[in-house]
Design an enzyme around this catalytic site. Structure first.
Site, mmCIF file in Angstrom:
data_model
loop_
_atom_site.group_PDB
_atom_site.id
_atom_site.type_symbol
_atom_site.label_atom_id
_atom_site.label_comp_id
_atom_site.label_asym_id
_atom_site.label_seq_id
_atom_site.Cartn_x
_atom_site.Cartn_y
_atom_site.Cartn_z
ATOM 1 N N GLY A 1 -26.707 -6.806 38.320
ATOM 2 C CA GLY A 1 -25.810 -6.733 37.174
ATOM 3 C C GLY A 1 -24.991 -7.974 36.920
ATOM 4 O O GLY A 1 -24.112 -7.977 36.043
ATOM 5 N N VAL A 2 -25.267 -9.055 37.673
ATOM 6 C CA VAL A 2 -24.469 -10.274 37.506
ATOM 7 C C VAL A 2 -24.676 -10.877 36.117
ATOM 8 O O VAL A 2 -23.707 -11.217 35.419
ATOM 9 C CB VAL A 2 -24.811 -11.298 38.608
ATOM 10 C CG1 VAL A 2 -24.051 -12.611 38.375
ATOM 11 C CG2 VAL A 2 -24.481 -10.738 39.984
ATOM 12 N N PHE B 1 -29.737 -27.904 25.099
ATOM 13 C CA PHE B 1 -28.336 -27.981 25.540
ATOM 14 C C PHE B 1 -28.149 -27.063 26.738
ATOM 15 O O PHE B 1 -27.111 -26.694 27.108
ATOM 16 C CB PHE B 1 -27.369 -27.626 24.409
ATOM 17 C CG PHE B 1 -27.667 -26.295 23.725
ATOM 18 C CD1 PHE B 1 -27.151 -25.117 24.233
ATOM 19 C CD2 PHE B 1 -28.463 -26.230 22.582
ATOM 20 C CE1 PHE B 1 -27.405 -23.904 23.610
ATOM 21 C CE2 PHE B 1 -28.718 -25.022 21.945
ATOM 22 C CZ PHE B 1 -28.186 -23.861 22.465
ATOM 23 N N TYR C 1 -33.544 -12.577 27.340
ATOM 24 C CA TYR C 1 -32.381 -12.465 26.463
ATOM 25 C C TYR C 1 -32.521 -11.486 25.307
ATOM 26 O O TYR C 1 -31.547 -11.217 24.611
ATOM 27 C CB TYR C 1 -32.015 -13.850 25.936
ATOM 28 C CG TYR C 1 -31.480 -14.739 27.043
ATOM 29 C CD1 TYR C 1 -30.175 -14.605 27.493
ATOM 30 C CD2 TYR C 1 -32.298 -15.667 27.678
ATOM 31 C CE1 TYR C 1 -29.684 -15.378 28.525
ATOM 32 C CE2 TYR C 1 -31.820 -16.461 28.713
ATOM 33 C CZ TYR C 1 -30.519 -16.306 29.137
ATOM 34 O OH TYR C 1 -30.042 -17.080 30.174
ATOM 35 N N SER D 1 -34.999 -20.225 29.354
ATOM 36 C CA SER D 1 -35.941 -20.641 30.389
ATOM 37 C C SER D 1 -37.069 -19.629 30.519
ATOM 38 O O SER D 1 -38.220 -19.993 30.791
ATOM 39 C CB SER D 1 -35.208 -20.802 31.728
ATOM 40 O OG SER D 1 -34.543 -19.600 32.080
ATOM 41 N N ARG E 1 -30.697 -8.948 40.008
ATOM 42 C CA ARG E 1 -30.865 -7.512 39.769
ATOM 43 C C ARG E 1 -29.689 -6.686 40.314
ATOM 44 O O ARG E 1 -29.859 -5.565 40.782
ATOM 45 C CB ARG E 1 -32.188 -7.004 40.355
ATOM 46 C CG ARG E 1 -33.389 -7.810 39.873
ATOM 47 C CD ARG E 1 -34.703 -7.133 40.219
ATOM 48 N NE ARG E 1 -35.828 -8.010 39.943
ATOM 49 C CZ ARG E 1 -36.315 -8.303 38.731
ATOM 50 N NH1 ARG E 1 -35.747 -7.757 37.671
ATOM 51 N NH2 ARG E 1 -37.345 -9.124 38.594
ATOM 52 N N THR F 1 -25.823 -9.438 33.362
ATOM 53 C CA THR F 1 -25.294 -8.543 32.328
ATOM 54 C C THR F 1 -23.785 -8.666 32.220
ATOM 55 O O THR F 1 -23.226 -8.705 31.116
ATOM 56 C CB THR F 1 -25.694 -7.094 32.636
ATOM 57 O OG1 THR F 1 -27.122 -6.993 32.644
ATOM 58 C CG2 THR F 1 -25.129 -6.137 31.597
ATOM 59 N N GLY G 1 -27.141 -19.071 35.146
ATOM 60 C CA GLY G 1 -27.946 -18.928 36.352
ATOM 61 C C GLY G 1 -27.323 -17.930 37.319
ATOM 62 O O GLY G 1 -26.108 -17.734 37.329
#
Length: 410
Positions: free
Chosen positions: A92-93, A410, A123, A118, A90, A95, A83
């Site tokens: 780059g977190v 999971f 992905y 989700s 947007r 990535t 999350g």
């Protein structure tokens, strides 16, 4: 990105998990679910992205073993708890977390990574392909008849509190794991998640119930379910049986459990949200149209090491094919690989021989468990045949007798 990525410390878990809750809409989990999630967290495999003293991104992994075609259990990273804070999207977190995570998975020697998405669009750019689907059903039991096989009447059923029979249900599940691709050998502590029953999450249904199937004193199946009472005007009962889980060792035990669910008083519908696409109840019912069947994506899979991943499974037909693989996110997989294998085993090594099929690592992930054919992917333009006949042979080899299925999230 100038943020700091750190391995999660136990003292930071609450802040880390609260960031995850915020990313999923800000609705807090119940205390029971929160503690179950804390108990199974693998801290060394969980990371947080920090902006000063604030956690703005979360990601974790479980050290799973996944069943692949042929029945082997393959070390697999179960990607979870992903999350990003709404005000840090947007940037780059995500990535950066995927980069760190896949590098760590490779360092641990796990050839596969899997997740449930989700949002499916997220992905694919990181190399994950849809490797299995799941079937949902809303069976009109008042209008659908059930035909059961011989031996069904020999199965004895008994009701039990789910927690009281948890060990025997888990032992039965473990026996079934090698028989279907996509199933996961549950880690210690995960059995508690199977019977978690927060009152806040029942949506008007009963507490979790369990029926156990036995033959000659041996447990041969079980079903866990809830009852949601529904009354039409005039006091007409139309309750729902909400099926959580049903597992059985043989056709008679399987049919006995379904027959029990069909016959529960004051109900007229069975709602099942997560079944394998080849679930046999479809062949027991008199009218599949009144079963409200629907498909959706299930497990997403990514080969982290293409050679090791393709060697870890067996193949339904003899195969000898050179694959030209593209992998922009994990470039160590890019190149030509010769896959040779059959029902006994396989090898997959780098080669300079001419390529016969061209595809990305995402398509390998989709086809890996046998639930999606290479031929179907080729029809969509996602696999290119470079040598005539290679596609038919490879597609037949990648097939699985049983449809892949992930029984739980999971």
């Amino acid at each position: 990105m100038s943020y700091d990525i750190r391995v999660l410390e136990p003292a930071d878990w609450d802040r880390w998990f609260s960031t995850l809750e915020l990313a999923f809409g800000g609705i807090a989990e119940t205390a029971e679910v929160r503690e179950l999630d804390r108990a199974v967290t693998e801290y060394a495999r969980s990371i947080g992205v920090w902006d000063g003293d604030r956690v703005i991104g979360t990601a974790g992994a479980f050290s799973f073993q996944l069943t692949v075609p042929g029945g082997s259990l393959v070390p697999t990273a179960g990607v979870t708890m992903v999350g990003v804070s709404p005000v840090h999207r947007r940037r780059g977190v995500l990535t950066a977390m995927m980069r760190r995570q896949l590098d760590d998975v490779r360092a641990l020697g796990e050839p596969l990574a899997v997740l449930t998405a989700s949002e499916p669009a997220i992905y694919g750019r990181f190399g994950y392909g849809v490797a299995s689907q799941k079937l949902s059903a809303e069976v009109e039991t008042a209008r659908v008849a059930l035909s059961v096989p011989p031996g069904t009447d020999d199965v004895r059923l008994r009701l039990a509190a789910p927690a009281d029979v948890l060990d025997e249900c888990e032992a039965l599940y473990a026996r079934l794991v090698p028989g279907r691709p996509g199933m996961i050998a549950r880690l210690p502590g995960w059995e508690r998640r199977m019977v978690a029953d927060p009152a806040e999450d029942r949506e008007g249904a009963s507490p979790l119930q369990c029926v156990v199937a036995e033959r000659a004193g041996e447990t041969v199946g079980f079903a866990r379910y809830r009852i949601k009472p529904v009354w039409r005007p005039g006091s007409v009962p139309e309750g729902e049986v909400r099926l959580d889980d049903l597992e059985a060792l043989d056709p008679a035990a399987y049919a006995a459990l379904w027959r029990f669910l069909f016959g529960i008083d004051l109900t007229s519908r069975i709602v099942a949200g997560d079944r394998p696409v080849d679930d046999a109840f479809q062949h027991l019912v008199s009218d599949a149209r009144r079963c409200g069947l629907r498909l959706r994506d299930g497990l997403y899979l990514r080969p982290v090491e293409v050679g090791a991943a393709l060697e870890a499974r067996t193949y339904a037909a003899e195969v000898d094919v050179v694959l030209a693989v593209e992998d922009t996110f994990c470039p160590w997989n890019t190149g030509r690989w010769r896959l040779s294998g059959d029902a006994k085993g396989a090898s997959c090594e780098r080669t300079t021989d001419p390529a016969e099929l061209a595809l990305s690592v995402r398509e390998i992930g989709s086809a890996y468990l046998g639930g999606c054919s290479l031929d179907s992917l080729a029809a969509a333009g996602r696999v290119r045949e470079l040598r005539e006949g290679a596609l038919v042979r490879a597609s037949a080899a990648f097939a699985s007798v049983r449809a892949p299925w992930l029984p739980h999230g999971f």
